[in-house]
Motif scaffolding. Structure first.
Motif, PDB file in Angstrom:
ATOM      1  N   THR A  64      -5.348 -48.836 130.312  1.00  0.00           N
ATOM      2  CA  THR A  64      -5.175 -50.250 130.636  1.00  0.00           C
ATOM      3  C   THR A  64      -6.156 -50.682 131.720  1.00  0.00           C
ATOM      4  N   ALA A  65      -6.325 -49.832 132.736  1.00  0.00           N
ATOM      5  CA  ALA A  65      -7.262 -50.161 133.809  1.00  0.00           C
ATOM      6  C   ALA A  65      -8.711 -50.109 133.330  1.00  0.00           C
ATOM      7  N   LEU A  66      -9.032 -49.126 132.498  1.00  0.00           N
ATOM      8  CA  LEU A  66     -10.413 -48.951 132.042  1.00  0.00           C
ATOM      9  C   LEU A  66     -10.833 -49.973 130.994  1.00  0.00           C
ATOM     10  N   ASP A  67      -9.902 -50.674 130.399  1.00  0.00           N
ATOM     11  CA  ASP A  67     -10.274 -51.686 129.414  1.00  0.00           C
ATOM     12  C   ASP A  67     -11.260 -52.692 130.000  1.00  0.00           C
ATOM     13  N   ALA A  68     -11.144 -52.973 131.302  1.00  0.00           N
ATOM     14  CA  ALA A  68     -12.042 -53.938 131.941  1.00  0.00           C
ATOM     15  C   ALA A  68     -13.469 -53.409 132.072  1.00  0.00           C
ATOM     16  N   MET A  69     -13.650 -52.100 131.890  1.00  0.00           N
ATOM     17  CA  MET A  69     -14.987 -51.504 131.983  1.00  0.00           C
ATOM     18  C   MET A  69     -15.876 -51.934 130.825  1.00  0.00           C
ATOM     19  N   TRP A  70     -15.264 -52.199 129.680  1.00  0.00           N
ATOM     20  CA  TRP A  70     -16.048 -52.353 128.461  1.00  0.00           C
ATOM     21  C   TRP A  70     -16.363 -53.816 128.181  1.00  0.00           C
ATOM     22  N   ARG A  71     -16.946 -54.434 129.227  1.00  0.00           N
ATOM     23  CA  ARG A  71     -17.462 -55.793 129.151  1.00  0.00           C
ATOM     24  C   ARG A  71     -18.867 -55.775 129.747  1.00  0.00           C
ATOM     25  N   PRO A  72     -19.772 -56.611 129.251  1.00  0.00           N
ATOM     26  CA  PRO A  72     -21.157 -56.569 129.756  1.00  0.00           C
ATOM     27  C   PRO A  72     -21.270 -56.788 131.259  1.00  0.00           C
ATOM     28  N   ASP A  73     -20.388 -57.608 131.831  1.00  0.00           N
ATOM     29  CA  ASP A  73     -20.485 -57.942 133.251  1.00  0.00           C
ATOM     30  C   ASP A  73     -19.467 -57.192 134.102  1.00  0.00           C
ATOM     31  N   ASP A 117     -17.475 -55.035 136.713  1.00  0.00           N
ATOM     32  CA  ASP A 117     -17.685 -54.548 138.079  1.00  0.00           C
ATOM     33  C   ASP A 117     -17.250 -53.085 138.083  1.00  0.00           C
ATOM     34  N   ILE A 118     -18.199 -52.198 137.892  1.00  0.00           N
ATOM     35  CA  ILE A 118     -17.874 -50.786 137.676  1.00  0.00           C
ATOM     36  C   ILE A 118     -17.101 -50.170 138.839  1.00  0.00           C
ATOM     37  N   PRO A 119     -17.534 -50.329 140.089  1.00  0.00           N
ATOM     38  CA  PRO A 119     -16.747 -49.743 141.186  1.00  0.00           C
ATOM     39  C   PRO A 119     -15.331 -50.301 141.259  1.00  0.00           C
ATOM     40  N   ALA A 120     -15.185 -51.611 141.021  1.00  0.00           N
ATOM     41  CA  ALA A 120     -13.853 -52.214 141.103  1.00  0.00           C
ATOM     42  C   ALA A 120     -12.938 -51.692 140.001  1.00  0.00           C
ATOM     43  N   VAL A 121     -13.492 -51.525 138.801  1.00  0.00           N
ATOM     44  CA  VAL A 121     -12.683 -51.008 137.697  1.00  0.00           C
ATOM     45  C   VAL A 121     -12.217 -49.594 138.002  1.00  0.00           C
ATOM     46  N   LEU A 122     -13.108 -48.773 138.528  1.00  0.00           N
ATOM     47  CA  LEU A 122     -12.739 -47.390 138.814  1.00  0.00           C
ATOM     48  C   LEU A 122     -11.705 -47.314 139.933  1.00  0.00           C
ATOM     49  N   ARG A 123     -11.807 -48.211 140.908  1.00  0.00           N
ATOM     50  CA  ARG A 123     -10.765 -48.251 141.950  1.00  0.00           C
ATOM     51  C   ARG A 123      -9.424 -48.648 141.347  1.00  0.00           C
TER      52      ARG A 123
END
Length: 420
Positions: free
Chosen positions: A391-400, A402-408
């Protein structure tokens, strides 16, 4: 005759507490009547099941105290929930295969310790087991499951697609950057995918450990209590993956399916045991995983066989497991499952029963990788961790993204589970 039966769809996953309570009331069989044993497995492969039946028949011929041994084939997708439901419902098998459920089963004392049985069985040769293979199934010096399948992840290469795109790779110096560059070129030239991590499909994020380990990253601390998705190494690894998806297009994006074994991708990361899916439709090569910034590494997919504490016949079940996994029968199982026994781990021996890969490929991709291999991330409460992480990593798979924020956010989601 193949002694199997299918089980209908699984119900919701039971908690470890319920599982523990179900296990605590079991008692060993003390009658003089011959007993029946049941073992759950997730294979439905006819040849594999026939081999298990053949070994079981040989055991029954010399062990009148056991009347029948049944191998119960459960659907892989529902295996964990079905098994835990059986245990909690008082219908536990005597023996079971296990993958990422092993940590829960060991932590809840749901498995019988096997070390004494194996060491006391004449000719079993306990010291033959590879330490890196037994680590995942051990606690405080006791082995709780025999690691019957130890299949390293490797890089499969469609050399026809590379040639079509004018690409060459040197396996002796292969890195992830080179795979991404070649994969991007293949995609641009042929429209096929560059590289895929098999079974990932933007849901099973733990399979990405086959990539991020090359950056020296890990999902959590060594003691398993602290999330490390927010580490610099993990940020670099996910930056590589994000760029491969959205910049170089070396990796197919969400919603795009590319099956390497159908000829749809130049590379795939998959277990060596998946070589059986190769049908001869294209020329291929097989190499160890590419090096990452942290250097060479190896990742292992495992499965174990254990005896359930809730079994009414734990002694007979453990005795049969010792027979099923002795050196002679382990050699037969090696036809399908890379064994944990050092005496069987040579390229020549593995190739003797492999119709797809030759001795040199098996030596490089299996034998040479096992001693230092790490396993995919595994923890107690694996289903809950997997879902919250996804659920948290779903936000990773968008062109824009925020990689550090998603991982946090991943750590925010799973840290409370890890700290239990």
């Amino acid at each position: 005759m193949i002694r199997t039966r299918k089980v209908p769809g699984a119900v919701a996953l039971t908690t470890v507490l319920a599982l523990s309570a179900a296990c605590s009331g079991s008692t060993a069989d003390t009658s003089d009547e011959a007993v029946d044993l049941r073992m759950t497995v997730w294979t439905a492969d006819t040849a594999q099941l026939e081999l298990f039946d053949t070994i079981a028949d040989a055991y029954l011929a010399d062990h009148p105290e056991v009347a029948e041994i049944t191998f119960e084939s459960l659907p892989f997708a529902d295996y964990n929930t079905t098994l835990t439901t059986q245990i909690a419902g008082g219908n536990a098998p005597d023996l079971a295969w296990m993958g990422d459920l092993s940590r829960d089963l060991i932590a809840s004392d749901a498995l019988v310790g096997l070390t004494d049985t194996f060491e006391e069985t004449p000719g079993w040769e306990y010291d033959d087991l590879l330490g890196s293979a037994t680590a995942e199934y051990s606690r405080d010096g006791t082995l709780y499951a025999y690691p019957f399948s130890n299949s390293p992840y490797a890089l499969y290469v469609n050399t026809d697609l590379l040639a079509a795109a004018g690409q060459e790779i040197d396996p002796a110096t292969l890195t992830w950057d080179q795979v991404a560059a070649a994969g991007s070129a293949v995609h641009a030239e042929t429209g096929k995918a560059g590289f895929v991590v098999r079974d990932f499909d933007y849901t099973a994020w733990n399979t990405l450990a086959t990539v991020w380990t090359g950056w020296g990253a890990s999902a959590w601390s060594e003691d398993g209590r602290t999330c490390t998705f927010d580490s610099p190494e993990m940020r670099e690894a996910f930056t590589f993956l994000h760029d491969a998806v959205f910049t170089s297009e070396a990796m197919p994006g969400p919603g795009t399916t590319a099956d390497f074994f159908a000829g749809d991708a130049a590379f795939t990361v998959a277990q060596v045991s998946r070589a059986s899916l190769l049908t001869g439709g294209f020329d291929f090569a097989l190499h160890p995983l590419p090096a990452g910034p942290a250097g060479d590494y190896s990742v292992l997919g495992q499965a174990g066989m254990g005896v359930l504490s809730s079994s009414e016949h734990p002694e007979q079940a453990a005795d049969f497991l010792a027979y099923l996994t002795n050196p002679e029968n382990a050699a037969q199982l090696a036809r399908y499952f890379p064994p944990p026994r050092t005496s069987l781990l040579t390229g020549e021996q593995l190739a003797a029963n492999n119709e797809v890969l030759d001795a040199s490929q098996l030596q490089a991709a299996v034998v040479d990788q096992l001693p230092n291999a790490v396993t995919l991330p595994n923890h107690t409460s694996p289903a809950e961790i997997a879902q919250r992480g996804k659920t948290a990593l779903d936000a990773m798979w968008r062109p824009d993204a925020d990689i550090p924020a998603v991982l946090r956010s991943v750590c925010t989601a799973i840290d409370p589970i890890l700290a239990r």
